[in-house]
Structures are given as C-alpha cells and as structure tokens.
Motif scaffolding. Structure first.
Motif: not given
Length: 370
Positions: A232-260
């Motif tokens: 909602r505030k001005l962002i740099n696109p490459m920094s934004y994408k990097k942080l979205c990667y970090e978000l997704s990586n942390q979420i993947l580390q916090n969920i168990k996908l086995q048997n799902v």
C-alpha cells in the motif's frame, strides 16, 4: 490466447444500483478458487504486452484495490518498476490522495501521498493496472487528481485483463494520449440482463450463524513472520519479490506437507500477491493447491449450475471488526493456510475459521506477515 468464454462468468451484485453485475474471472484468484500457477501465468501474459515498450522512460506502476493488487504487483515485477497500489485501509500517520471508483460498492480509493510525492519527479509514465476497465472513468479520476496536485508532464497507460470500453470512451483516452492495453476485449452490454436471470437461491451463512457455530478461539494459532513490506506504500519490485520468497520459505518450513494432497491458500482483501506467490511455491511441491481471497464485494449466490458462486460466508473483516467481508465457495481440503497482513487479535479470525470448519476443515494454519 484468452477468450471471454474462457475467463468470465457473470454474477449479480447485491444491492448495487449503479451496476447490478459483477464479472467473475475464473483465473484471477479473487472470488473463486484458482490454481496459483494459472493465475500468475495470466498476469505474466498481461505484463508481456508491455515488452519493449517505454524502455527509455521511468515508470511507476499503480494497481487498484482490491481486485487488482496482485495483478499490479506481477506487472511491476515483470517490467522492474516501482509499485504501489491504491487502498481503502487507513495507514497510521499517512496523508492520502483521494479519488472515487464510480461503480463500486465501496467507492473511495486513495494513495499514500508521501510516497507519490517522493517519486513523482522521477517518473515519466504511470501505468495503471486493473482487472477490468469498463468506461475508464476511475483512471481518469485519479489522473485528474494527480494533474491538479503535481504540475508535471506525465504520460499514462492503462492495462487490464479485460476491457469493455466503448468507442466514445476509447476516443477520450486517445485524445488525452493515454495508451490502452488488454488481454481480452469484451462487450458488457448484455451483462445486466444476464445477471437478472439468476435466482437468489444459493446458500448464505451470516455472521451470527458463524459466530454460533462453535467457539474456536482457543484452537486458533497464529504464526507471525517478520520482514513485512506493505505494498500500500511504494515498494521496490525486486526487494518485494525477495521478501515474498522469504515469506514462502518460512511458511514451508512451518508446515508439514507429508500426507497432504489438497491445499487451500487464502489471502485477505487487498493482501493478495504474497499469499498467491506462496501458494504457487507450495504448488511446486507437487500438491493440488487452490487460491482465492476474502473480499468486500457482497455478491448474490445461486444454485444455478452455470452461475459462478453458490455459497457465501459473511464474516467480519480481519482489518476492521465493524466492516463486513465475504468468502465464497469453500469446501473440504486436507490443509487450509490463511496468509494475511492483518495485525488484529485472535478474535478477528473466529468467523473465517468457523466458515472453514463448517466445511469440515480441521487443519487450518494462520500466518501473519508483520
């Protein structure tokens, strides 16, 4: 190549006298569940229309809340341009540029003024990104506001997945030297009649019904993930994408996908791109993933088979408990992941969690990017 038949279904807005219909895009990932990679491919195909365009100009990309926030982010990332999207939320301490969206149920739109102030002198062209442009009046409203505020010669482009502008509207844009790009040209003339043919006989769940479904406040676990950036505030696109990667990586580390096998990822209102990005990363793990988001749009639901929405859940907004929002066509999944940037407390999530539990979902995980 996309067609009108491939992409859209017509739904009926509830209690909207300005426009009785709503276009529901099958691939957009807002009102109905979509495979994340298909939504991102469509957004990427839209951005490709700008390939080799404006290469010598300094660009600012503006997406429109709430339905085009993820589309705008995708376009900005593709052309590597600074990005901001309009908002209907209040950010503490900020002053806004206000304008209106004529046909919407929630007409007020605004941009954070300090961010526009900081980049306007470095901008040659503003690219507005929408899911659908009907008359183009909303974009003209904001152009007029920007022109009055900033005495600078700026060029403008409007790009959207769908475009239903008539010749008169296009002529206005041509005379103002506003470029127009879109994936699919549509004719919306018969949409009001189509919307009126559908019966209002779908299934509705009210806030009261969901609040009384069960008390799940003790079952709600929220995991906070930091390094948040607010588009909602001005962002740099490459920094934004990097942080979205970090978000997704942390979420993947916090969920168990086995048997799902079947997974739903839910975004919330304007907060769509980071959740969609994460859903796509989960999909890469050979999982059946669907994505959509809560919305401010009150839409009629119908049991008619070719109608796009059949069940509606009325919930309090995760951002403002006094505001009503909606989620449509939930079903049973092996895992549901809610990803939000709402900073409100646990009780804000009860109705959404109860809506999911009413569909026999019992593996619900909430991540808050903050």
């Amino acid at each position: 190549m996309y067609t009108e038949q491939d992409l859209i279904k017509i739904a009926k807005r509830q209690n909207n006298k300005k426009r009785n219909y709503l276009i529901v895009n099958r691939l957009q990932g807002k009102h109905i569940p979509v495979i994340p990679s298909k939504a991102l491919k469509m957004f990427d195909d839209l951005a490709n229309l700008l390939t080799h365009k404006y290469t010598d100009e300094k660009i600012l990309v503006i997406g429109f809340a709430e339905t085009a926030t993820a589309i705008g982010a995708s376009v900005a990332l593709k052309i590597n341009a600074p990005y901001i999207h309009t908002t209907r939320e209040n950010i503490q301490g900020e002053e806004y540029i206000h304008f209106t969206e004529d046909h919407s149920h929630a007409t007020e739109q605004k941009l954070v003024k300090s961010d526009v102030d900081s980049i306007i002198d470095k901008t040659d062209r503003i690219i507005f990104v929408e899911d659908e442009i009907t008359t183009g009046k909303t974009i003209l409203n904001i152009i007029n506001k920007l022109s009055n505020l900033y005495k600078k010669d700026i060029k403008y482009t409007a790009i959207s997945i769908l475009n239903s502008m008539d010749e008169q509207s296009e002529e206005i844009y041509k005379n103002k030297n506003i470029d127009i790009y879109y994936l699919v040209k549509i004719n919306s003339q018969n949409y009001p009649k189509i919307a009126d043919t559908y019966k209002d006989d779908g299934q509705y769940f009210t806030k009261t019904e969901l609040k009384n479904f069960s008390d799940n406040s003790k079952k709600i676990k929220i995991t906070d993930i930091h390094s948040y950036v607010n588009s909602r505030k001005l962002i740099n696109p490459m920094s934004y994408k990097k942080l979205c990667y970090e978000l997704s990586n942390q979420i993947l580390q916090n969920i168990k996908l086995q048997n799902v096998k079947d997974i739903l990822v839910l975004g919330t209102e304007e907060f769509m791109y980071p959740a969609l990005f994460t859903a796509n990363e989960i999909e890469k793990n050979n999982k059946n993933v669907k994505f959509h988001a809560t919305t401010r749009s009150p839409i009629q639901v119908s049991n008619t088979s070719d109608y796009p929405l059949h069940t509606r859940y009325e919930i309090s907004s995760l951002y403002d408990e006094n505001r009503t929002t909606y989620i449509y066509d939930l079903k049973k999944y092996d895992m549901v992941i809610i990803i939000t940037d709402s900073k409100n407390q646990k009780n804000s999530y009860i109705e959404l969690v109860n809506a999911l539990i009413s569909c026999t979902n019992d593996n619900i995980i909430i991540f808050r990017w903050c």
